[in-house]
Every structure is written in C-alpha cells, then in structure tokens.
Write an enzyme that holds these catalytic residues in place. Structure first.
Site, mmCIF file in Angstrom:
data_model
loop_
_atom_site.group_PDB
_atom_site.id
_atom_site.type_symbol
_atom_site.label_atom_id
_atom_site.label_comp_id
_atom_site.label_asym_id
_atom_site.label_seq_id
_atom_site.Cartn_x
_atom_site.Cartn_y
_atom_site.Cartn_z
ATOM 1 N N HIS A 5 59.793 16.277 -88.589
ATOM 2 C CA HIS A 5 60.819 16.028 -89.031
ATOM 3 C C HIS A 5 61.721 17.155 -88.973
ATOM 4 O O HIS A 5 61.158 18.674 -89.191
ATOM 5 C CB HIS A 5 60.581 15.721 -90.533
ATOM 6 C CG HIS A 5 59.962 14.938 -90.578
ATOM 7 N ND1 HIS A 5 60.562 13.669 -91.490
ATOM 8 C CD2 HIS A 5 58.138 14.169 -90.997
ATOM 9 C CE1 HIS A 5 59.855 12.486 -91.368
ATOM 10 N NE2 HIS A 5 58.364 13.395 -91.810
ATOM 11 N N ASN B 156 64.587 10.386 -90.692
ATOM 12 C CA ASN B 156 65.227 10.251 -92.026
ATOM 13 C C ASN B 156 66.538 11.807 -92.701
ATOM 14 O O ASN B 156 65.657 12.246 -93.238
ATOM 15 C CB ASN B 156 64.214 10.066 -93.033
ATOM 16 C CG ASN B 156 62.812 11.423 -92.215
ATOM 17 O OD1 ASN B 156 62.804 11.655 -91.345
ATOM 18 N ND2 ASN B 156 61.856 11.531 -93.875
ATOM 19 N N HIS C 51 54.535 3.369 -91.743
ATOM 20 C CA HIS C 51 54.777 4.052 -92.416
ATOM 21 C C HIS C 51 54.446 3.468 -93.385
ATOM 22 O O HIS C 51 54.644 2.543 -94.266
ATOM 23 C CB HIS C 51 56.417 4.918 -92.999
ATOM 24 C CG HIS C 51 55.983 5.442 -94.256
ATOM 25 N ND1 HIS C 51 55.783 6.759 -94.889
ATOM 26 C CD2 HIS C 51 54.982 5.214 -95.304
ATOM 27 C CE1 HIS C 51 55.482 7.484 -96.015
ATOM 28 N NE2 HIS C 51 55.476 6.319 -96.852
ATOM 29 N N ASN D 83 52.698 12.737 -98.876
ATOM 30 C CA ASN D 83 52.892 11.810 -98.668
ATOM 31 C C ASN D 83 52.283 10.511 -97.391
ATOM 32 O O ASN D 83 53.034 10.912 -96.303
ATOM 33 C CB ASN D 83 53.769 10.902 -99.747
ATOM 34 C CG ASN D 83 53.708 9.729 -99.167
ATOM 35 O OD1 ASN D 83 52.728 9.329 -99.772
ATOM 36 N ND2 ASN D 83 54.886 8.762 -99.208
ATOM 37 N N ASP E 53 52.903 15.739 -88.565
ATOM 38 C CA ASP E 53 54.221 15.233 -89.749
ATOM 39 C C ASP E 53 54.190 16.922 -90.102
ATOM 40 O O ASP E 53 54.520 16.465 -91.757
ATOM 41 C CB ASP E 53 53.314 14.900 -90.404
ATOM 42 C CG ASP E 53 54.348 13.903 -91.446
ATOM 43 O OD1 ASP E 53 55.184 14.082 -91.715
ATOM 44 O OD2 ASP E 53 53.459 13.085 -92.277
ATOM 45 N N HIS F 269 60.424 21.987 -95.961
ATOM 46 C CA HIS F 269 60.875 21.922 -97.774
ATOM 47 C C HIS F 269 61.798 23.051 -97.673
ATOM 48 O O HIS F 269 60.679 24.134 -97.460
ATOM 49 C CB HIS F 269 60.793 20.747 -98.883
ATOM 50 C CG HIS F 269 60.809 19.721 -98.048
ATOM 51 N ND1 HIS F 269 61.271 19.137 -98.204
ATOM 52 C CD2 HIS F 269 59.293 19.026 -98.089
ATOM 53 C CE1 HIS F 269 61.302 17.685 -98.563
ATOM 54 N NE2 HIS F 269 59.739 17.947 -98.046
#
Length: 435
Positions: free
Chosen positions: A74, A106, A191, A290, A317, A321
C-alpha cells in the site's frame, strides 16, 4: 545510503547466483551492459579494450538474485501522503531489496479508473526508486456493488484487480468479477473475509481473546471466503490469487483445491509465519492487523504451506499508518503493519531454519510473483532488464525503524535481532540503493 545513477556497465564478480527461473545456483560472475543482463558465467573475461568500460565489484560470495518483487503493498498515494508516498514507499522497497511492487487500489480516490492508474504510473516514473505495477479495484469505490471498467483499467496499465482491505461480500458480484477479469486476462486478488462473521472483531478468536476480553475474529471468517472464491474460480476458469493467508484451515483448503487443478495461487506475509496472537496480550497496537495474528498452530501450518508449495508467494502487505491512527486504544487503532524493509531477513530465517531452500525462498519473491502477475521480470536470463538484488546473508543487526525510508514506523519487528539484508539493489542496471 540511497543512490540513483544512470544504467551502469558492471561486472559483479564471485557471487552466489540464485535464479530459480533458470534452476541456477552457482558461484558465477554477472555482466551487465547498457542496463541488461549480458552474460552469467564463471570468470567472465573481457578484452583489454572493453574492460575499462565496466566497473567491477567483488561480491565476496554474497547472493546475487533477481530483483525481489513484492506483489502486495500500500503506497497510500494519492490521498494519504502523510502516511506514505510513491517516492518514500518505493525507496523503502529498494532499501529492502525490492525492485518491483504491486500497489493496492485503496487510495483516495480509489484506483477504479484510468485517471488514477495513470497518475500512479506517472508519479512512479518521475519519483520512484523501483518499478510500480498498479492493481485496480474490483468494484467502483471498493463498495462491492458495481464492477469497475476492467478494459479501461487494463489499457491504463493495471496488472490485477482487487478490493483489498475489503472483501467482495456478494458471491454473484465475485463470479461476475472473475468472468469479466478473464476476458481481459487480469488476475483477481481476493481479500478473504466474511464481515458477517467478523462482527467488528479486534483479534483472533480463541483463548487469548477470551482472556483479554477482546472481540474475536474466527478463523472461519477467512476460510469460508477462501472456499467460496476457489469454487467460483473453478466454475469460471479465471485466475484467482488469495491474499495474506493466515490460518491452517485456509492452507488445507488451498492445498486440496490445487490438487483438483483449480487455477488458484496464494500468498502470506512474514508476520503470519513469525508472530502469533499471544503478542496481543501487550495491547501494543503495532500487532493489530487484518487478518489478525493467529494461534501458534496456524503459524506452523503457514510455514508448512510455504514449504510444500501450497503458498506460492511471500508479500509484505506493507500498510503504513501514522501515529494518528496507531497510537490509540486497541479498539480504535487502525489495522496494518509495514514490512518492505523488514521482510527479507525474516524470509532468510526460513532458510536458516530449514523450512525453505535458498532456491525456494528466492522463488517466493521473484519468479513466482512475476509469473502470477504476468510481468516479464523475476529472472537473470540474458537480455532481461538488470533488476537484481545483492544480499549479504551473514550480517547481523537490530531492526531500527528510525532508519527506515518509509514515512511510517508501525513495524512489529522493531528491535528484533535478525540476520541478512540487501546491500545493493539495481533496477534496469541502475543502482537505486546501497546500504
């Protein structure tokens, strides 16, 4: 330190060349000319007139492998640049030994149209330190209601579609997505999560969640969707890839489906073969992810799935954050961990522990993701772009997140003593990182 140069003419001497795509594992020299692999052989000799044109580097037996590929990251841009940017994320990738990444859709706005895909590719071309392969959204806005325009996305440059971060709850929509993706030869990355079973859970459901009084997420929430999507792949004949597999039940289901010839591949992440849910007892939100960290038996099953080939790929993954999302009560903290700069030593740990051979470990992050994404990389064959990673398997150090190139620090392996790191990363013959 990071470095950016023009494509180099190099001779890497005396390296242990490991290229699973060619079944190659031997001490050899690698000749790089004009950004491509020109020759791999023992004791490469060049004429006296040509030799001055090449910089020679004695690798002293370090591993020379195809540039590592992380097919699940991401990058947060566009929309959440305070967490990560394409520039910082790709530099983190290069520092971790990765020359290519596939970035999930996303973002804000969601990558569900050509304009966002083109923006990502342009930013990567202008500011990136590695190759970036965008993944488009399965559904518009990741809402699980209407399919995105796959033809438009494919033409713009996506290599797969996924609603990663959210499941496609509708079985009918998932069937249509697989059918539609097959038309455009696109991979569907699933997912796997049944939201009705998750019930806003915070960690794996089991004895630890009971003891801590935290809402649990049952393993069946993943396994039911794994089974559903493989049945739909079998029905449609479309290519399906299952993201971040975390449970023993999922591994068993995938193993059985592969035996039946279902066109399915799977990945896991380093935290699922390294960490377990006992760590949640600390209430440290760095461990909130998750799917959640599972029981020790699941960790062992994931390792077994890697060893026997049930799980094809290891992907980070990488989910950056900021402290704004992570430094909260456990219930309110965001899910996700970063991993681009910590994955390689953990993968090498599987080799030291006899779970994977060097060839198998390198394949999980080179030719396997290349094959699954259908991108022409992942090998050191003559004439291919000189994307390669030089790995020192002996160096020991402590993971220090304050030295990371990522903008975020939410790494669960901070302070861990590890062994092995990328000491040079080349993309297209250009040195993009040394350290």
């Amino acid at each position: 330190m990071e470095a950016k140069s023009n494509p180099a003419n190099l001779i890497l001497r005396n390296g242990r060349v490991i290229d699973p795509a060619q079944g190659l594992d031997a001490v050899m020299d690698v000749l790089i000319e004009n950004g491509t692999i020109a020759e791999i052989s023992a004791n490469i000799e060049l004429g006296s007139s040509r030799l001055p044109q090449f910089e020679q580097i004695d690798t002293n037996g370090k591993w020379i492998v195809p540039g590592l590929i992380d097919m699940h990251v991401h990058l947060r841009e566009p929309g959440e640049e305070y967490k990560e940017t394409i520039a910082s994320g790709t530099l983190a990738a290069a520092a971790g030994g990765f020359t290519s990444v596939a970035c999930m859709p996303n973002t804000r706005p969601v990558n569900d149209c050509a304009a966002v895909t083109q923006y990502i590719l342009e930013k990567a071309r202008d500011e990136g330190s590695c190759r970036v392969f965008p993944v488009g959204a399965i559904s518009k806005g990741l809402e699980g209601k209407n399919l995105s325009e796959y033809g438009e996305l494919r033409t713009a440059g996506v290599v797969a579609v996924s609603d990663d971060g959210r499941p496609v709850m509708s079985s009918l929509l998932m069937r249509r997505a697989l059918d539609y993706a097959k038309t455009f030869e696109l991979l569907v990355i699933s997912h796997c999560e049944d939201l009705d079973l998750c019930c806003a859970g915070l960690m794996n459901e089991g004895p630890v969640s009971t003891r801590l009084g935290l809402r649990g997420i049952p393993k069946a929430a993943e396994e039911i969707m794994v089974a559903r999507d493989m049945l739909l792949a079998e029905l449609t004949g479309a290519r399906l890839h299952l993201a971040h597999i975390s449970t023993a039940g999922s591994v068993a289901l995938i193993r059985e489906a592969k035996r039946r010839g279902v066109p399915v591949t799977a990945e896991t992440a380093p935290h699922y073969f390294t960490l377990d849910d006992e760590l949640i007892s600390t209430f440290n939100t760095v461990y909130k992810v998750n799917p959640p960290l599972r029981r020790p038996g699941d960790v062992e099953a994931v390792k077994a799935g890697l060893a026997d080939g049930t799980i094809d790929v290891i992907a980070s993954d990488h989910a950056p954050h900021s402290a704004v999302e992570k430094d909260l009560e456990f219930e309110y903290a965001a899910n996700g961990m970063i991993g681009l700069e910590s994955s390689l030593p953990l993968i090498l740990g599987l080799v030291r522990n006899g779970i994977l051979s060097p060839m198998e470990a390198v394949a999980k992050v080179s030719c396997n993701p290349s094959r699954i994404l259908a991108i022409p990389l992942g090998s050191l064959r003559r004439g291919m772009p000189a994307d390669l990673t030089l790995i020192d398997t002996e160096v020991k150090y402590t993971i220090d997140v304050h030295r990371f190139k990522s903008k975020s620090r939410n790494c669960p392996f901070a302070g861990m003593e590890v062994q092995g790191k990328a000491v040079m990363t080349l993309m297209g013959g250009r040195i993009v990182y040394t350290g």
